[in-house]
Design a protein around this motif. Structure first.
Motif, short mmCIF file in Angstrom:
data_model
loop_
_atom_site.label_atom_id
_atom_site.label_comp_id
_atom_site.label_asym_id
_atom_site.label_seq_id
_atom_site.Cartn_x
_atom_site.Cartn_y
_atom_site.Cartn_z
N GLY A 14 0.83 -1.19 0.00
CA GLY A 14 0.00 0.00 0.00
C GLY A 14 0.87 1.25 0.00
O GLY A 14 2.10 1.16 -0.12
N LEU A 15 0.23 2.39 0.15
CA LEU A 15 0.94 3.66 -0.06
C LEU A 15 1.38 4.33 1.24
O LEU A 15 2.04 5.36 1.20
CB LEU A 15 0.03 4.62 -0.84
N ASP A 16 1.03 3.79 2.40
CA ASP A 16 1.35 4.53 3.62
C ASP A 16 2.83 4.44 3.96
O ASP A 16 3.49 3.46 3.66
CB ASP A 16 0.47 4.09 4.81
N GLY A 17 3.31 5.50 4.58
CA GLY A 17 4.74 5.60 4.87
C GLY A 17 5.11 5.21 6.29
O GLY A 17 6.22 5.46 6.74
N ARG A 42 5.78 1.24 -0.16
CA ARG A 42 4.95 1.31 -1.36
C ARG A 42 5.10 0.11 -2.28
O ARG A 42 5.31 0.27 -3.48
CB ARG A 42 5.30 2.57 -2.16
#
Lengths: 133, 557
Positions: A14-17, A42
């Motif tokens: 997913g896109l969370d950091g 990512r």
């Protein structure tokens, strides 16, 4: 344990950091004698599965805090099945509401570790799984 | 401040007191070794002996005066309380707009926009990487139309809006300006902040797009453009919050944030901007963590260090260039999924430390944030928590009420000294950008995060409900669930906008942007034009990706 260290891929899907948890867990796995590959941020389910097969790991540990777990985690298991990687154990961690866990387990996620889970529990879980097999 | 002979008398007294303490300790040893989050030892008591060369005027001065240790304004909260600004956003622009209007009705005084991850990374909702992420951690914004809906019936000349947006900050700021224009609000009247702090994205938060050099260009373009066109806009919010959430100590949070700030100032000055032109619009964002006094000291030290850096290192002349104004959020990572109501107490104490530290605005976390996005009920309780601090308990009646406490002043001095040591080290590595490229900050944060976790696991660090006082039966609380159909609805709207707009015009403005990106011109006018033609965020960032390339993360662990 027959002398072989457990090989684990720790990945961020997913896109969370938020990689604090993933990195702390990866480091704890390494200190517990496992062989650890960490993917960085990512990753798509496709990238995770490809890396896991290439690295010949026994476990994929996925960290996700973006709320996209219901869509992305089952995809990882599906892709593994399609590519004859169904022996690889998939576990997950992150901000995952309790209500979502039964669905994820049914989809083939072996265990879900939520905020506050002690890392030693995660390590014991993996050690048990691979001692029995 | 004390005469020398008084201090030596006191020193003798302390020695005889310590003898008594040793006798007590033989019978009743202390519970543990006491130390700060940053690892430094805490003494049993603090006295003037801990502040031997301490000079009031040099260290503190008066509120609103150099070095601003006591606060950036002369009257602080006696004049006006901090801005109560709850970070919120989820689902579509309609839903988020409803939450904003609810919060404003409940007495919130500013908005703070949370964007979803595809927006933060410059992808449209129909991009393959957006699957599962649309509207999840914030609101999805694809085109100007979404921003129009988001701000519907909110008068932009009356509220200030903070937007947590970094890599594509220029695009979202341009959209906000375009909405103001449509509302008939002059640019001089709009107030708000974009986070626009890319350096900490590489280190701690992860929503980078472009490589560092190109990102720094965009940031400097924003400084220059906003300075001329939207003078009341804070062009950056240099953030320690996420560095701390990623696991740093208080000292590291401050040191890395200020090092990043130095890098922005240097970049802007190298581009030919005058320091007093842009520095007054720099703002900061810190974490209010669990160790109460250490946090208060951190906020106070931050102001003093920044004032001195701006004056001495960069030759700033305007007072406003030297004042460190900051937003605070309570520590998300301190919240527990276990016994979530206990988080209300944690948040209250953290909020109190921010207020005693002199914050300009504050977000108090909701009790359910270790489990999901805040429910309306939880968000309301969090807002009420700050209202209690502001209106009921008297801590706002006088400026910097902890000033002069031996402990707080000793801590403030210590934090300052440790931070200056780190800044020197980072300067020697070639500055913040180089230090990040070398993985220095990342490694330091990682080590602290791992140490923190080991302390929790060993029980040395007590977390109520997790490693002490755990209770098996957890009360269920109602959590916010984002409707999974949000993604489809958002993609549908984007499609309609694409059909409705003038395609030829969009192609033209994107081509102009492309040429601008290849030149050295300021990109803001091109971006402003593009958003007004309803070019999407993903299209605009796509052009910039094409010219600038993308950052590849260095994996440090």
């Amino acid at each position: 344990m027959n002398g072989h260290p457990i090989r684990v891929l720790v990945g961020k899907v997913g896109l969370d950091g938020h990689d604090r948890g993933a990195k702390v867990v990866a480091q704890a796995f390494r200190d517990a004698g496992m062989e650890v590959i960490y993917t960085g941020l990512r990753q798509t389910p496709e990238q995770i599965v490809e890396a896991a097969l290439q690295e010949d790991v026994q476990v994929i540990g996925i960290s996700i805090l973006s709320g996209a777990h219901m869509q992305l985690l089952p995809l990882v298991v599906d892709l593994l099945r399609k590519q004859e990687g169904e022996d690889i154990l998939v576990v997950a961690g992150g901000v995952i509401p309790k209500d979502d866990i039964p669905y994820l387990k049914e989809a083939g996620i072996a265990e879900v570790f939520t905020p506050g889970a002690p890392i030693k529990d995660i390590i014991e879980f993996l050690q048990c799984r691979f001692a029995q097999n | 401040m004390q005469p020398r002979e008084k201090l030596s008398e006191l020193s003798g007294h302390k020695k005889s007191w310590q003898k008594k303490v040793r006798a007590v300790l033989e019978k009743y040893p202390e519970r543990k070794e006491f130390k700060l989050d940053s690892g430094y030892k805490v003494e049993g008591v603090y006295t003037p002996l801990d502040l031997p060369e301490w000079d009031y005027s040099d260290k503190l001065g008066f509120p609103g005066e150099f070095p601003y240790t006591r606060g950036v304004q002369p009257t602080m909260y006696r004049g006006r309380l901090w801005t109560m600004r709850q970070y919120a956003g989820f689902g579509t622009a309609e839903e988020t707009n409803r939450r904003y209007r609810y919060l404003l009705e409940q007495g919130q005084t500013g908005l703070s926009v949370a964007f979803d991850l595809p927006t933060q990374i410059g992808y449209d909702s129909d991009h393959p990487l957006a699957r599962g992420e649309i509207g999840k951690v914030g609101v999805a914004i694809d085109t100007l139309e979404d921003m129009e809906i988001l701000m519907n019936e909110i008068p932009l000349d009356q509220v200030s809006t903070s937007m947590t947006i970094n890599a594509p900050a220029a695009v979202l700021m341009a959209m906000y300006m375009a909405v103001a224009e449509k509302q008939g609000v002059p640019f001089t009247k709009i107030r708000g902040t974009i986070q626009n702090d890319i350096l900490k994205e590489y280190v701690a938060r992860g929503t980078y797009i472009f490589p560092p050099r190109e990102s720094m260009r965009l940031i400097v373009d924003i400084f220059a453009y906003a300075g001329k066109n939207i003078p009341s806009w804070n062009t950056i919010s240099i953030s320690g919050y996420h560095i701390r959430e990623a696991g740093s100590t208080a000292v590291q949070e401050l040191a890395f944030t200020l090092s990043n700030a130095i890098a922005y100032v240097e970049a802007a000055m190298e581009a030919g901007l005058n320091v007093d032109q842009f520095a007054p619009r720099l703002s900061f964002f810190f974490n209010a963590h669990v160790n109460f006094f250490e946090e208060v000291a951190k906020f106070r030290a931050a102001r003093r260090i920044w004032a001195r850096i701006m004056k001495n290192r960069f030759g700033a002349k305007k007072a406003r260039s030297m004042t460190l104004r900051f937003h605070t959020q309570t520590a998300g990572c301190s919240l527990t999924a276990q016994q979530p109501e206990v988080n209300i107490m944690r948040v209250a104490f953290q909020a109190l430390s921010a207020v005693l530290g002199g914050t300009q605005s504050l977000h108090t976390n909701s009790m359910d944030e270790a489990l999901a996005l805040p429910s309306e009920h939880a968000a309301l309780l969090a807002l009420r928590t700050q209202q209690v601090v502001g209106y009921e308990i008297g801590v706002t009646d006088t400026v910097d009420p902890l000033g002069g406490s031996y402990y707080v002043e000793a801590l403030t001095d210590q934090v300052e000294q440790e931070v200056m040591g780190y800044i020197k080290q980072i300067d020697e590595l070639g500055g913040a950008v180089a230090a990040i490229e070398q993985g220095f900050m990342q490694r330091e944060i990682q080590e602290s995060a791992y140490r923190y976790q080991r302390e929790v696991e060993s029980g040395e660090r007590v977390v109520i409900g997790v490693n002490r006082f755990a209770s098996g039966d957890e009360l269920p609380i109602d959590l916010l669930k984002v409707d999974p159909a949000v993604g489809e609805r958002q993609i549908e709207r984007l499609k309609k906008v694409r059909l409705r707009r003038d395609q030829g015009k969009v192609a033209e403005v994107l081509q102009e942007l492309r040429r601008g990106a290849q030149s050295k011109e300021n990109l803001m006018p091109y971006i402003f034009k593009a958003v007004k033609a309803y070019a999407s965020l993903g299209e605009i960032c796509g052009v910039l990706r094409e010219i600038f390339g993308e950052y590849k993360q260095q994996v440090v662990f």
